[in-house]
Design an enzyme around this catalytic site. Structure first.
Site, PDB file in Angstrom:
ATOM      1  N   TYR A   1     -30.609 -18.068  35.180  1.00  0.00           N
ATOM      2  CA  TYR A   1     -31.764 -18.595  34.442  1.00  0.00           C
ATOM      3  C   TYR A   1     -32.882 -19.128  35.337  1.00  0.00           C
ATOM      4  O   TYR A   1     -33.931 -19.540  34.821  1.00  0.00           O
ATOM      5  CB  TYR A   1     -31.296 -19.686  33.463  1.00  0.00           C
ATOM      6  CG  TYR A   1     -30.304 -19.156  32.453  1.00  0.00           C
ATOM      7  CD1 TYR A   1     -30.706 -18.238  31.484  1.00  0.00           C
ATOM      8  CD2 TYR A   1     -28.957 -19.526  32.493  1.00  0.00           C
ATOM      9  CE1 TYR A   1     -29.801 -17.716  30.574  1.00  0.00           C
ATOM     10  CE2 TYR A   1     -28.045 -19.021  31.576  1.00  0.00           C
ATOM     11  CZ  TYR A   1     -28.466 -18.115  30.625  1.00  0.00           C
ATOM     12  OH  TYR A   1     -27.574 -17.593  29.726  1.00  0.00           O
TER      13      TYR A   1
ATOM     14  N   ASN B   1     -35.956 -18.890  21.124  1.00  0.00           N
ATOM     15  CA  ASN B   1     -34.835 -18.501  21.982  1.00  0.00           C
ATOM     16  C   ASN B   1     -33.621 -19.213  21.397  1.00  0.00           C
ATOM     17  O   ASN B   1     -33.389 -20.379  21.677  1.00  0.00           O
ATOM     18  CB  ASN B   1     -35.071 -18.925  23.432  1.00  0.00           C
ATOM     19  CG  ASN B   1     -33.936 -18.453  24.339  1.00  0.00           C
ATOM     20  OD1 ASN B   1     -32.872 -18.054  23.853  1.00  0.00           O
ATOM     21  ND2 ASN B   1     -34.151 -18.508  25.648  1.00  0.00           N
TER      22      ASN B   1
ATOM     23  N   HIS C   1     -35.612 -14.146  25.432  1.00  0.00           N
ATOM     24  CA  HIS C   1     -34.451 -14.472  26.273  1.00  0.00           C
ATOM     25  C   HIS C   1     -34.911 -14.475  27.718  1.00  0.00           C
ATOM     26  O   HIS C   1     -35.566 -13.520  28.160  1.00  0.00           O
ATOM     27  CB  HIS C   1     -33.318 -13.466  26.072  1.00  0.00           C
ATOM     28  CG  HIS C   1     -32.793 -13.499  24.677  1.00  0.00           C
ATOM     29  ND1 HIS C   1     -32.065 -14.552  24.203  1.00  0.00           N
ATOM     30  CD2 HIS C   1     -32.968 -12.646  23.642  1.00  0.00           C
ATOM     31  CE1 HIS C   1     -31.790 -14.347  22.928  1.00  0.00           C
ATOM     32  NE2 HIS C   1     -32.331 -13.194  22.568  1.00  0.00           N
TER      33      HIS C   1
ATOM     34  N   ARG D   1     -23.485 -10.273  24.397  1.00  0.00           N
ATOM     35  CA  ARG D   1     -24.878 -10.750  24.433  1.00  0.00           C
ATOM     36  C   ARG D   1     -25.855  -9.679  23.967  1.00  0.00           C
ATOM     37  O   ARG D   1     -27.052  -9.909  23.841  1.00  0.00           O
ATOM     38  CB  ARG D   1     -25.255 -11.223  25.838  1.00  0.00           C
ATOM     39  CG  ARG D   1     -24.520 -12.471  26.259  1.00  0.00           C
ATOM     40  CD  ARG D   1     -25.032 -13.031  27.565  1.00  0.00           C
ATOM     41  NE  ARG D   1     -24.016 -13.856  28.183  1.00  0.00           N
ATOM     42  CZ  ARG D   1     -23.816 -15.155  27.936  1.00  0.00           C
ATOM     43  NH1 ARG D   1     -24.594 -15.792  27.088  1.00  0.00           N
ATOM     44  NH2 ARG D   1     -22.851 -15.824  28.530  1.00  0.00           N
TER      45      ARG D   1
END
Ligand code: DQA
Length: 144
Positions: free
Chosen positions: A22, A73, A99, A110
């Site tokens: 991330y 999100n 995302h 996912r």
């Protein structure tokens, strides 16, 4: 134009959680980016983050009649939450799913998005910049 930016569970941990996936930017950095983009695009932003599914549903319902667009999100709830999907369908406000990571290049679970079924666009794998793209997309396509 009024846009609601919604962030789901663990996104408040940006910068700390799995930086290899991330990135190192924090949630505060994201809020600063949102503010900057709102100024540039001359839109009003309301932002909300919650780790709780029902709170996200409540905020989507709250947006009805008040907001012209939603950037969402749903984080982990992306792949599980029929309730968030139903809330987005109920309010029928143009929504863009964001995302930070490229969910398609990760675990198979996912690659399923319930919320995405009610969204006009999905932006994935563009990091925090994806939120700015989503705001611009809503402004360009849904500004009345
Ligand atoms: C995420 C991807 C989800 O699979 C994950 O559960 C998150 C963040 C993203 O922004 O890349 O919490 O939505």
């Amino acid at each position: 134009m009024k846009i609601l930016v919604l962030n789901g569970p663990n996104l408040n941990m940006l910068g700390i959680r799995e930086p290899g996936i991330y990135g190192k930017n924090t949630f505060s950095d994201l809020l600063a980016l949102l503010e900057e983009t709102a100024k540039e695009e001359n839109v009003e932003l309301e932002q909300y983050q919650s780790n709780h599914e029902g709170c996200l549903v409540d905020k989507i319902q709250w947006a009805y009649g008040k907001m012209d667009g939603i950037v969402i999100n749903p984080a982990g709830y992306t792949h599980t939450s029929v309730a968030i999907l139903d809330a987005l369908k109920a309010v029928s406000i143009p929504a863009v799913e964001v995302h930070i990571s490229d969910v398609d290049a990760r675990e198979p679970f996912r690659q399923i998005s319930y919320a995405g079924l009610a969204c006009v666009k999905t932006i994935k794998g563009h990091g925090l910049a994806g939120y700015a793209e989503a705001i611009r997309f809503l402004k360009e396509n849904y500004y009345k």
